[in-house]
Design a protein around this motif. Structure first.
Motif, PDB file in Angstrom:
ATOM      1  N   ILE A 418       0.872  -1.181   0.000  1.00  0.00           N
ATOM      2  CA  ILE A 418       0.000   0.000   0.000  1.00  0.00           C
ATOM      3  C   ILE A 418       0.906   1.226   0.000  1.00  0.00           C
ATOM      4  O   ILE A 418       1.722   1.393   0.907  1.00  0.00           O
ATOM      5  N   GLU A 419       0.763   2.020  -1.071  1.00  0.00           N
ATOM      6  CA  GLU A 419       1.637   3.180  -1.241  1.00  0.00           C
ATOM      7  C   GLU A 419       3.109   2.784  -1.160  1.00  0.00           C
ATOM      8  O   GLU A 419       3.913   3.392  -0.467  1.00  0.00           O
ATOM      9  N   ASN A 420       3.389   1.709  -1.903  1.00  0.00           N
ATOM     10  CA  ASN A 420       4.768   1.229  -2.061  1.00  0.00           C
ATOM     11  C   ASN A 420       5.377   0.660  -0.773  1.00  0.00           C
ATOM     12  O   ASN A 420       6.577   0.425  -0.704  1.00  0.00           O
ATOM     13  N   GLU A 421       4.572   0.435   0.258  1.00  0.00           N
ATOM     14  CA  GLU A 421       5.076  -0.126   1.508  1.00  0.00           C
ATOM     15  C   GLU A 421       4.366  -1.440   1.767  1.00  0.00           C
ATOM     16  O   GLU A 421       3.143  -1.556   1.636  1.00  0.00           O
ATOM     17  N   LEU A 422       5.132  -2.472   2.127  1.00  0.00           N
ATOM     18  CA  LEU A 422       4.561  -3.785   2.405  1.00  0.00           C
ATOM     19  C   LEU A 422       3.770  -3.721   3.708  1.00  0.00           C
ATOM     20  O   LEU A 422       4.336  -3.564   4.788  1.00  0.00           O
ATOM     21  N   LYS A 423       2.431  -3.862   3.616  1.00  0.00           N
ATOM     22  CA  LYS A 423       1.553  -3.664   4.780  1.00  0.00           C
ATOM     23  C   LYS A 423       0.962  -4.962   5.320  1.00  0.00           C
ATOM     24  O   LYS A 423       0.775  -5.116   6.519  1.00  0.00           O
TER      25      LYS A 423
END
Length: 566
Positions: A418-423
């Protein structure tokens, strides 16, 4: 004019010629072949004999293998000089014909100056200019007031030019321009060979074809087949790509270009860049091959993604382009890096595959498995999801104690960016976890060690924020003292933090950084294939330079190649 007076002038002129023969070395004197009308004008032309054409033919002179015709000739016998005026034609055997309005010719130096509508031809090439200097001794013709050369293939113009008759070569300087139906060439200086149609360029030069633009500051171009190379500050704009390097080769017929040393290939549609020390571009296959410290650079959400391999290949049209990195493949971006044997990226599907022994780091999280896939959103081009298939394992160093490791493993792993971050991370089938739990005061509560069918990890700031166990979890939270150190690692645990790629330079190993670049001939001393071939032919025909039977040691120095192997 009376017949007696004409006879007197003729005798006087004959006396002058006889005197000239005494003062000039044998064969040096200019000889009159046909004088037609004869007169003298001591006021305007002291010491000269003046000849003019009659109704039958022009005045004609001969000098050491060359004949000259004109309407009027002012001949200085003692000086052995001639001024030719009107419809002048100088013919040197079957090789050279020079036409102009006027010519001054010196029989002692064999130098001619021609002006007014000058043209010189050797039967295959025609040079036109306003003023031309012709040195018959050296067989060179020179102009410095602008000229044009036309042969069967090209029209060439320049401000300054020299034609070397024996070499069949024209050297152009200043504002050089070639006009051909298929391309144009502009250069500061050029050597052009009439027989081979080869052009050698020196200084800023541009070749503009129907489908390409080549720039170089030293280069070669075969104007018949549109093939050549550049070896100084060279660039080719070709097939939606910009190719730059220390040495570039181009062949229109095969649709091929190659580059050597410090190369850069820019994809103008996808805005990708490949850097290496050797590369090839194939137009028909819309492909790029690169090796020797090769790296692909692409922009992903305002962050550069670097992909390296011993060999890089990019194939396919822009909308379905495929990037492959073979052998010792690595990649790096600010929050994501990894390595494996090979990388495969498909522009059409947005899938990046890490193949054979892959490992990936998402900031502090180490992720391994038999195969790793990164999937991008085709519309936003952002990272969307992650798949780790078979033997999925994620490890991170406990950020508080800096001693233990948080671990989770399962058959497969599925992650969501999500938004380039692994969530979100889901581990499925035979999952296990070891997790260090702390209270709000960052005091260790215990170590959670659990097995179940599925685990979901919720990440925040690239660290585990929450864990959810699905389907019959079995485990407990152990006080630190009750869980032996040897039990704090899951089976298959291998921490490889020392291998983590922390910067874009880490994608290169020692071999990459110690590559010996190919030495390119011609950068310091210009290469002239035609001149070398001429010299070689002379040596072969010279018995003094020809070595008879026997063995000799040969040193080979390779010039800029047409196609190089990696």
């Amino acid at each position: 004019m009376s017949r007696a007076f004409f006879l007197l002038l003729t005798l006087l002129s004959t006396g002058l010629w006889a005197q000239q023969e005494e003062t000039q070395p044998e064969g040096k004197q200019i000889n009159i072949v046909y004088g037609a009308n004869f007169t003298k004008d001591e006021t305007q032309f002291p010491g000269a004999s003046i000849f003019s054409k009659d109704d039958q033919r022009q005045v004609q002179f001969e000098h050491q293998g060359a004949d000259l015709w004109c309407d009027i000739a002012i001949f200085y016998a003692q000086e052995n000089k001639l001024k030719a005026i009107g419809n002048v034609r100088l013919q040197q055997g079957d090789s050279i014909e020079l036409n102009s309005g006027k010519i001054d010719y010196d029989g002692n130096t064999k130098l001619a100056k021609a002006w007014e509508n000058v043209d010189l031809t050797d039967g295959q090439l025609t040079l036109t200019t306003d003023t031309l200097y012709f040195d018959r001794e050296k067989q060179e013709s020179f102009y410095n007031s602008g000229g044009k050369v036309v042969d069967s293939v090209n029209v060439l113009t320049s401000k300054i030019g020299t034609y070397f008759s024996e070499l069949k070569k024209v050297q152009f300087k200043s504002n050089v321009h070639i006009d051909n139906p298929d391309y144009i060439i502009d250069s500061e200086q050029m050597d052009y060979y009439r027989v081979s149609k080869n052009a050698y360029m020196y200084g800023p030069s541009t070749i503009t074809g129907e489908e390409y633009i080549i720039y170089c500051e030293r280069g070669f171009y075969d104007t018949r087949i549109e093939q050549g190379y550049g070896i100084k500050n060279t660039r080719i704009d070709y097939n939606n790509k910009i190719i730059e390097g220390d040495s570039l080769y181009f062949d229109k017929i095969s649709g091929f270009a190659s580059a050597t040393n410090n190369i850069k290939i820019t994809d103008t549609i996808n805005n990708g860049v490949i850097r290496a020390h050797y590369g090839e571009v194939f137009k028909d296959k819309d492909s790029v091959f690169a090796t020797k410290r090769a790296v692909s650079i692409n922009l992903v959400q305002q962050d550069s993604l670097y992909i390296h391999g011993d060999t890089l290949m990019v194939t396919g049209k822009p909308e379905s382009r495929i990037l492959r990195a073979f052998r010792n493949a690595k990649f790096y971006k600010t929050d994501l890096s990894g390595k494996c044997d090979s990388i495969h990226f498909n522009e059409k599907t947005g899938v990046t595959q890490l193949i054979t022994n892959p490992i990936m780091w998402n900031v502090e999280n180490q992720i391994t498995g038999d195969s790793i896939h990164l999937i991008s959103d085709l519309e936003t081009e952002k990272l969307d999801s992650l798949k780790v298939l078979e033997n999925a394992f994620i490890i991170s160093l406990d950020t508080i104690s800096r001693e233990g490791y948080n671990q989770a493993k399962g058959k497969d792993l599925f992650g969501k960016f999500i938004e380039n971050e692994l969530k979100i991370i889901d581990l499925v089938k035979n999952t296990e976890v070891i997790y260090y739990m702390y209270n709000d005061d960052q005091e260790l509560i215990g170590i959670d060690k659990t097995i179940c069918s599925k685990i979901r990890l919720i990440m925040a700031n690239n660290d585990i924020e929450d864990i959810t166990f699905f389907v019959n979890p079995d485990g407990d939270i152990f006080p630190e003292k009750d869980l032996p150190v040897e039990s704090r690692k899951l089976k298959g645990f291998i921490w490889r933090g020392d291998e983590r790629i922390l910067t874009k330079d880490d994608i290169f190993d020692e071999d990459d950084n110690n590559i010996t670049l190919v030495k390119i001939r011609g950068i310091e001393n210009p290469i002239d294939i035609d001149a070398e071939e001429e010299e070689r032919s002379k040596n072969e025909n010279d018995p003094v330079n020809n070595i008879s039977p026997g063995k000799a040691t040969q040193t080979k120095e390779t010039s800029v190649p047409k196609v190089q192997s990696p």
